[in-house]
Design an enzyme around this catalytic site. Structure first.
Site, PDB file in Angstrom:
ATOM      1  N   GLU A 171       0.820  -1.213   0.000  1.00 37.20           N
ATOM      2  CA  GLU A 171       0.000   0.000   0.000  1.00 37.20           C
ATOM      3  C   GLU A 171       0.854   1.263   0.000  1.00 37.20           C
ATOM      4  O   GLU A 171       0.498   2.258  -0.642  1.00 37.20           O
ATOM      5  CB  GLU A 171      -0.964   0.006   1.190  1.00 37.20           C
ATOM      6  CG  GLU A 171      -2.110  -0.997   1.059  1.00 37.20           C
ATOM      7  CD  GLU A 171      -2.986  -0.747  -0.166  1.00 37.20           C
ATOM      8  OE1 GLU A 171      -3.009   0.388  -0.678  1.00 37.20           O
ATOM      9  OE2 GLU A 171      -3.644  -1.701  -0.618  1.00 37.20           O
ATOM     10  N   TYR A 210      -6.151   7.140   3.840  1.00 32.43           N
ATOM     11  CA  TYR A 210      -6.351   6.056   2.872  1.00 32.43           C
ATOM     12  C   TYR A 210      -5.665   4.769   3.327  1.00 32.43           C
ATOM     13  O   TYR A 210      -6.268   3.690   3.358  1.00 32.43           O
ATOM     14  CB  TYR A 210      -5.844   6.439   1.472  1.00 32.43           C
ATOM     15  CG  TYR A 210      -5.651   5.191   0.644  1.00 32.43           C
ATOM     16  CD1 TYR A 210      -6.761   4.502   0.178  1.00 32.43           C
ATOM     17  CD2 TYR A 210      -4.389   4.630   0.458  1.00 32.43           C
ATOM     18  CE1 TYR A 210      -6.620   3.293  -0.489  1.00 32.43           C
ATOM     19  CE2 TYR A 210      -4.238   3.428  -0.206  1.00 32.43           C
ATOM     20  CZ  TYR A 210      -5.352   2.765  -0.679  1.00 32.43           C
ATOM     21  OH  TYR A 210      -5.204   1.569  -1.305  1.00 32.43           O
ATOM     22  N   ASP A 247      -9.138   6.031  -2.217  1.00 37.01           N
ATOM     23  CA  ASP A 247      -8.047   6.576  -3.025  1.00 37.01           C
ATOM     24  C   ASP A 247      -8.646   7.206  -4.287  1.00 37.01           C
ATOM     25  O   ASP A 247      -9.867   7.362  -4.389  1.00 37.01           O
ATOM     26  CB  ASP A 247      -7.021   5.481  -3.350  1.00 37.01           C
ATOM     27  CG  ASP A 247      -7.560   4.453  -4.333  1.00 37.01           C
ATOM     28  OD1 ASP A 247      -8.782   4.452  -4.607  1.00 37.01           O
ATOM     29  OD2 ASP A 247      -6.754   3.648  -4.854  1.00 37.01           O
TER      30      ASP A 247
END
Length: 406
Positions: free
Chosen positions: A42, A125, A143
């Site tokens: 991520e 996020y 996102d």
DNA sequence: AAGTCGGGGTT
DNA sequence: AACCCAGACTT
């Protein structure tokens, strides 16, 4: 009316999850539910496409298989594995956060919102992504893909560049998560944005939720989401020196490390300076004679005597907010380096140089004469990798080419 | 809210 | 060549 919206929400969640079962890509971080892998992926995926990330992810996990391995590694190695991926503070923050997890949470990635969002480099996020994907907790992970999909499906006309819009989207995304399916649903939402509901020319005819997509039904999918334009990058004209060593430095090049804060922090590079405005006062690169003089002065200030040879190449590099126009000059280190009267300093300098050790300039940058083999350890931004590669093939020692030769 | 922080893709 | 993509942090 409200009933129709509620029905659309249920339809959206159901159909999206169904579609994801068959459409999901086989990605390296999806092969295990390992919170550390998911976290690393991520962070890498922030501002970066999946295809770019995949090889970096493999190399990173190969060298740092566990959170503890990452926490205990030298920072230099972490930056080297990030070399070419950009936004290098991501790498430094990731390692700092790994140390945080090791010390505060016994090496286990925490599973609560307050702890996760307190980790360095982890914003709203990524907090939602880690909690939902790794632990299946019902947190939204909004996102750019998610904002695009939601703004089209629900025909939301708010500017997605405004900070208030993300809060709106998070509320909506949270409502859509089916009971017990947060992990798959959040990934499905991003997968749809990446594969079908693309920024340009969305593939609506293959979309599982086309039937109730308000933007599609109204024929406005091409102008959603509404997004204000970013400022164009400001141009900067820079002159750089590629200095070939001689005598004790034969076969070496002069490089320096950038300061610990700011643009490309702690990365290695060729010495370069902002070009002084030319005599005419015009913006742009100075003429070559002036540029060579300015660079000679820079090198002299570092105690390095060198003669300009020629222009090696021009290079450009765009950051988000700056556009570099770089002209690289070749220099050759002069044999009798230092003027008389500083013999002591010269000897001391020679001793340091001979050992290959680095020394600090008055400006705080660290200068070093390096060999091609040193490229295995030192992380350079792409623009300088391109220049070194153009200079001579033996300097093309990026981690990729090194590994393929092993 | 606006600016800082890389690199790559498409057209 | 021009334009697009876009999270976290700092100010």
């Amino acid at each position: 009316m409200q009933d129709k919206i509620e029905y659309s929400k249920a339809f959206f969640s159901r159909e999206l999850l169904e579609w994801y079962e068959s459409a999901k890509r086989d990605l390296p971080w999806r092969r295990h539910r390992n919170p550390y892998y998911i976290w690393v992926s991520e962070i890498m995926l922030q501002q970066t496409r999946v295809d770019t990330v995949i090889p970096y992810f493999h190399r990173f996990i190969e060298q740092f298989p566990t959170l503890q391995a990452l926490a205990e590694a030298p920072e230099e190695e972490v930056l080297k594995r990030w070399e070419g991926l950009g936004y290098y503070s991501r790498a430094r923050n990731l390692q700092a956060a790994a140390k945080q997890v090791l010390e505060q949470y016994g090496g286990v990635v925490p599973a609560d919102k307050a702890s996760v969002s307190g980790l360095k480099g982890v914003g709203p996020y990524t907090t939602g992504a880690i909690l939902s994907i790794a632990y299946n907790l019902p947190e939204p992970a909004v996102d750019g893909n998610v904002m695009r999909v939601l703004s089209r499906f629900f025909r939301i006309e708010e500017d997605i560049m405004k900070s208030g819009t993300r809060a709106l989207m998070e509320g909506l995304a949270a409502e859509l998560i089916p009971e017990g399916r947060a992990s798959d649903f959040n990934q499905a939402l991003m997968e749809l944005g990446a594969l079908v509901c693309t920024p340009k020319s969305p593939q609506c005819l293959t979309c599982p939720v086309m039937g109730r997509c308000l933007a599609r039904l109204d024929g406005v999918e091409d102008r959603l989401p509404v997004k204000s334009k970013a400022k164009p990058p400001r141009p900067e004209y820079r002159i750089a020196a590629l200095v070939e060593g001689c005598g004790g430095h034969d076969g070496r090049l002069l490089v320096r490390r950038r300061p610990a804060k700011g643009l490309l922090a702690k990365m290695w590079e060729l010495p370069h300076i902002l070009a002084a405005p030319s005599a005419g006062g015009g913006v742009g690169l100075p003429d070559d004679g002036q540029a060579m003089e300015q660079l000679s002065a820079l090198l002299a200030a570092e105690g390095i005597a060198a003669e300009p040879v020629d222009v090696l190449m021009d290079a450009e590099h765009t950051f988000s907010h700056i556009h570099w126009n770089l002209r690289v000059y070749r220099f050759r280190e002069a044999a009798a380096a230092l003027p008389p009267g500083v013999a002591g300093a010269a000897l001391e300098y020679a001793a340091v140089a001979e050992s290959g050790a680095a020394y600090e300039s008055s400006g705080g940058e660290e200068y070093r004469w390096i060999t091609p083999a040193d490229m295995r350890q030192l992380a350079f931004p792409n623009v300088f990798l391109r220049i070194l590669k153009h200079h001579a093939p033996e300097w093309d020692a990026t981690q990729t080419s090194l590994e393929s030769s092993i």
